[in-house]
Design a protein around this motif. Structure first.
Motif, PDB file in Angstrom:
ATOM      1  N   SER A 185       7.012  76.849 -42.044  1.00 46.23           N
ATOM      2  CA  SER A 185       8.642  77.275 -42.119  1.00 46.23           C
ATOM      3  C   SER A 185       8.560  78.939 -41.568  1.00 46.23           C
ATOM      4  O   SER A 185       7.632  79.725 -41.891  1.00 46.23           O
ATOM      5  CB  SER A 185       9.545  77.534 -43.406  1.00 46.23           C
ATOM      6  OG  SER A 185       8.812  78.179 -44.838  1.00 46.23           O
ATOM      7  N   PRO A 186       9.154  79.720 -40.596  1.00 48.87           N
ATOM      8  CA  PRO A 186       8.809  80.486 -39.614  1.00 48.87           C
ATOM      9  C   PRO A 186       8.901  81.976 -40.802  1.00 48.87           C
ATOM     10  O   PRO A 186       9.554  82.375 -41.730  1.00 48.87           O
ATOM     11  CB  PRO A 186      10.620  81.421 -39.241  1.00 48.87           C
ATOM     12  CG  PRO A 186      10.990  79.993 -39.119  1.00 48.87           C
ATOM     13  CD  PRO A 186      10.724  78.683 -39.971  1.00 48.87           C
TER      14      PRO A 186
ATOM     15  N   LEU B  68      10.858  81.135 -44.285  1.00 52.38           N
ATOM     16  CA  LEU B  68      12.170  81.064 -44.432  1.00 52.38           C
ATOM     17  C   LEU B  68      12.504  79.793 -46.085  1.00 52.38           C
ATOM     18  O   LEU B  68      13.650  80.258 -46.734  1.00 52.38           O
ATOM     19  CB  LEU B  68      12.464  80.659 -43.179  1.00 52.38           C
ATOM     20  CG  LEU B  68      14.503  79.886 -43.607  1.00 52.38           C
ATOM     21  CD1 LEU B  68      14.702  81.424 -43.374  1.00 52.38           C
ATOM     22  CD2 LEU B  68      13.867  79.368 -42.125  1.00 52.38           C
ATOM     23  N   LEU B  69      11.036  79.177 -46.132  1.00 47.31           N
ATOM     24  CA  LEU B  69      10.983  78.421 -47.195  1.00 47.31           C
ATOM     25  C   LEU B  69      10.737  79.587 -48.914  1.00 47.31           C
ATOM     26  O   LEU B  69      11.148  78.539 -49.941  1.00 47.31           O
ATOM     27  CB  LEU B  69      11.030  77.446 -47.411  1.00 47.31           C
ATOM     28  CG  LEU B  69      11.830  76.334 -46.190  1.00 47.31           C
ATOM     29  CD1 LEU B  69      10.675  74.954 -45.318  1.00 47.31           C
ATOM     30  CD2 LEU B  69      12.717  76.309 -46.554  1.00 47.31           C
TER      31      LEU B  69
ATOM     32  N   THR C 235       4.260  71.590 -49.654  1.00 53.22           N
ATOM     33  CA  THR C 235       3.828  72.664 -49.253  1.00 53.22           C
ATOM     34  C   THR C 235       3.706  73.225 -48.016  1.00 53.22           C
ATOM     35  O   THR C 235       3.433  74.530 -47.063  1.00 53.22           O
ATOM     36  CB  THR C 235       1.735  72.486 -49.580  1.00 53.22           C
ATOM     37  OG1 THR C 235       2.275  71.944 -51.195  1.00 53.22           O
ATOM     38  CG2 THR C 235       1.206  73.950 -49.429  1.00 53.22           C
ATOM     39  N   GLU C 236       3.506  71.489 -47.242  1.00 48.32           N
ATOM     40  CA  GLU C 236       2.648  72.155 -45.343  1.00 48.32           C
ATOM     41  C   GLU C 236       4.443  72.108 -45.043  1.00 48.32           C
ATOM     42  O   GLU C 236       4.241  73.809 -43.842  1.00 48.32           O
ATOM     43  CB  GLU C 236       2.634  70.746 -44.899  1.00 48.32           C
ATOM     44  CG  GLU C 236       0.936  69.888 -45.183  1.00 48.32           C
ATOM     45  CD  GLU C 236       0.965  70.181 -46.831  1.00 48.32           C
ATOM     46  OE1 GLU C 236       1.582  69.660 -47.072  1.00 48.32           O
ATOM     47  OE2 GLU C 236      -0.480  70.680 -47.209  1.00 48.32           O
ATOM     48  N   ASP C 237       5.682  72.111 -45.372  1.00 39.95           N
ATOM     49  CA  ASP C 237       6.921  72.122 -44.831  1.00 39.95           C
ATOM     50  C   ASP C 237       7.013  73.797 -44.710  1.00 39.95           C
ATOM     51  O   ASP C 237       7.706  74.111 -44.332  1.00 39.95           O
ATOM     52  CB  ASP C 237       8.457  71.338 -45.458  1.00 39.95           C
ATOM     53  CG  ASP C 237       8.307  70.176 -45.384  1.00 39.95           C
ATOM     54  OD1 ASP C 237       7.458  69.497 -44.468  1.00 39.95           O
ATOM     55  OD2 ASP C 237       9.133  69.546 -45.749  1.00 39.95           O
ATOM     56  N   VAL C 238       6.617  73.741 -45.922  1.00 44.47           N
ATOM     57  CA  VAL C 238       7.224  75.559 -46.531  1.00 44.47           C
ATOM     58  C   VAL C 238       5.910  76.336 -45.371  1.00 44.47           C
ATOM     59  O   VAL C 238       6.104  77.419 -44.960  1.00 44.47           O
ATOM     60  CB  VAL C 238       6.580  76.145 -48.004  1.00 44.47           C
ATOM     61  CG1 VAL C 238       6.509  77.558 -48.373  1.00 44.47           C
ATOM     62  CG2 VAL C 238       7.579  75.217 -48.944  1.00 44.47           C
TER      63      VAL C 238
ATOM     64  N   ALA D 141       3.929  78.281 -52.183  1.00 45.20           N
ATOM     65  CA  ALA D 141       5.081  77.053 -51.809  1.00 45.20           C
ATOM     66  C   ALA D 141       5.435  76.306 -52.695  1.00 45.20           C
ATOM     67  O   ALA D 141       6.511  75.337 -53.003  1.00 45.20           O
ATOM     68  CB  ALA D 141       4.160  76.494 -50.642  1.00 45.20           C
ATOM     69  N   LEU D 142       3.844  76.177 -54.120  1.00 45.54           N
ATOM     70  CA  LEU D 142       4.484  75.721 -54.775  1.00 45.54           C
ATOM     71  C   LEU D 142       5.068  75.693 -55.631  1.00 45.54           C
ATOM     72  O   LEU D 142       5.933  74.592 -56.079  1.00 45.54           O
ATOM     73  CB  LEU D 142       2.731  75.777 -55.146  1.00 45.54           C
ATOM     74  CG  LEU D 142       2.617  74.745 -56.376  1.00 45.54           C
ATOM     75  CD1 LEU D 142       2.533  73.184 -56.066  1.00 45.54           C
ATOM     76  CD2 LEU D 142       1.400  75.055 -57.517  1.00 45.54           C
TER      77      LEU D 142
END
Lengths: 398, 141
Positions: free
Chosen positions: A193-194, A202-203, A187-190, A163-164
């Protein structure tokens, strides 16, 4: 005699749905303007081809020449999947080095459908790229996911590390008007993500995009006449293929060579790509002050740190966490935002990497400009691998 | 042009589940899938190749789950059920991609798997044809 990047140009990446030659034309005109050259000054055109646009895509250089206006200029079109752009650069460079051209235009542009990249239509069991889909449903992210899982198992990479990479590159892309995705991700968005191909979400995986990129390359004697324009030297172009026996599962193969060697010699092939470029440039990992690497997935960016020698095997996560590869660090990686922010526009991407390196070395990278103690970076390096074992790496020197 | 079912039948026999490689009669080099005209070793290149069975046991190199339906030419049932794809390394040093057959409990890098057979296409999406798959080996716990 040396070869220099006199001009660079791009069409913004996105999902525009237009014919690829329109992106190529836009990028070519931008590169010509940037170089202070007229189209009639170009005495060679090297195209990076695409298989997604029918015949005009295969004969890309002729297509781009037709769009610019026919001048009778000689052309070559190259296809090497994701490395097509680097191959096209090498063809133009060699033409100049051989004294058979003085100012060459390199163009790559692509258009992609929504969703997974898929093989050409038709019943083609003799094509490994068709077979992996037909027999196993093995998409590109299937391979990326397996590589990422292997890295996690071997080096203890965490989902947070992956994620980073995305968070870092999204921060870089905010300052790049050519990037398709310019939102800042956390990081939380990543992590929310699905999941696409475990452990990759996805990210963590690059999208497929439309886009175009172009370079004007010139011989040193031409550059001398247009001084004081800053034109970084094309110090190396490596085009490496795997050596038998390759224990790494390369896209699109469904099996490896028979090898009793360490399967992590997977890194050996990628290391060879980079060391070949270093050898030609007379440089080493400690000289690299900016890098653009092929982050088809976040995990792959980490693999490249090691292949380039920016750190030892297994230490990429530590390098990432230390912010060494962020803007402001000693060796920013993917200051453009990388593929995570651009998406794959296959024919254009290896050229786009060189555009970014040139902007950085010239000090014209806008809000994402790298400085080392108040000066611009002196050496930039790119790396990527195309389907069917097309490794490439380009080194620019200020 | 080769039919894909003939091709799979040439590479794999279901009973007992066996993959077939090419073996170079000059230097012993193995190649899978068996589609080469000459030996893969660049210092050999002999065209004297024979069909030979590979081991049935392997070790998981890595794996992933396809959460989204792969595009054509892959044929799937509707709705799509996520599938696990894994790469496993044979004692011969060849890593072979295949779908996981059966439960995934205990699936990890380094786990032991064995060859089995499963349908190439889901029911109703094509002719019935068996292809190689991997299943976790029964190990004493």
């Amino acid at each position: 005699m040396s070869v220099h990047v006199l001009g660079v140009g791009m069409h913004p990446w996105g999902k525009w749905g237009r014919p690829f030659q329109q992106y190529g034309l836009h990028a070519a005109l931008a590169a010509l303007a940037d170089a202070g050259m007229n189209w009639e000054d170009i005495d060679f055109v090297s195209g990076a081809s695409t298989m997604r646009a029918g015949y005009p895509g295969y004969v890309s250089a002729a297509t781009h020449v037709a769009a610019l206006g026919r001048t009778g200029v000689p052309v070559t079109s190259s296809y090497a999947a994701c490395a097509s752009g680097a191959m096209a650069i090498d063809v133009a460079r060699n033409r100049i080095l051989a004294g058979r051209a003085r100012v060459a235009l390199v163009v790559g542009a692509d258009t992609t459908p929504k969703g997974f990249l898929a093989p050409n239509r038709g019943e083609r069991p003799d094509d490994p790229d068709w077979l992996r889909f037909r027999l196993l449903g093995a998409t590109n992210p299937t391979f990326f996911g397996m590589y990422a899982r292997r890295r996690m198992d071997r080096y203890g990479t965490t989902e947070r590390d992956l994620a980073l990479v995305k968070v870092k590159n999204s921060r870089h892309a905010q300052e790049n008007r050519y990037a398709r995705y310019r939102d800042l991700f956390t990081t939380e968005d990543v992590l929310r993500s699905p999941m696409v191909a475990d452990p990759l979400r996805l990210l963590n995986i690059c999208a497929t995009s439309d886009g175009g990129a172009a370079l004007v390359l010139a011989s040193s004697d031409v550059v001398a006449k247009v001084l004081p324009r800053t034109a970084p030297e094309l110090a190396a172009v490596a085009l490496s293929t795997p050596r038998y026996p390759n224990p790494s599962l390369e896209l699109p193969d469904i099996a490896t060579d028979a090898s009793t060697g360490d399967a992590e010699a997977a890194h050996d092939y990628r290391t060879t790509i980079c060391s070949t470029a270093f050898e030609e440039a007379g440089a080493g990992p400690s000289d690299v002050e900016v890098a653009e690497v092929y982050d088809l997935s976040s995990a792959m960016e980490l693999d490249w740190y090691e292949a380039m020698g920016l750190c030892r095997a297994g230490e990429a996560e530590e390098l990432l966490r230390s912010d060494a590869t962020s803007l402001g660090g000693p060796v920013p990686v993917n200051p453009s935002g990388g593929l995570g922010a651009f998406g794959e526009a296959v024919a254009a991407q290896a050229i786009a990497q060189v555009c970014e390196l040139a902007w950085q070395l010239r000090g014209s990278a806008d809000g994402r400009q790298i400085t080392h103690g108040g000066r611009r970076p002196r050496v930039g390096m790119s790396a990527n691998v195309g389907l069917f074992g097309h490794g490439s790496s380009v080194i620019l020197r200020a | 042009m080769t039919d894909v079912h003939d091709l799979v039948a040439d590479w794999f026999e279901a009973s007992p589940p066996t993959l077939f490689a090419q073996e170079c009669k000059q230097c012993g080099t193995l190649a899978f899938p068996p589609t080469r005209s000459v030996c893969a070793a660049p210092d050999c290149q002999s065209d004297d190749l024979r069909r030979t069975p590979l081991s049935r046991q392997a070790t998981v190199w890595s794996f992933t789950t396809n959460r989204y339906r792969p595009p054509p030419p892959y044929r799937t049932s509707d709705p799509y059920e996520p599938e696990i794809v894994l790469a496993a390394t044979l004692p011969e040093g060849i890593t072979v991609l295949g779908k996981l057959n059966g439960p995934d409990d205990g699936l990890s890098v380094g786990a032991s798997v064995e060859l089995t057979a499963g349908p190439l296409e889901e029911e109703g999406t094509g002719a019935g044809c068996l292809i190689w798959q991997w299943r976790l080996a029964k190990v004493a716990r």
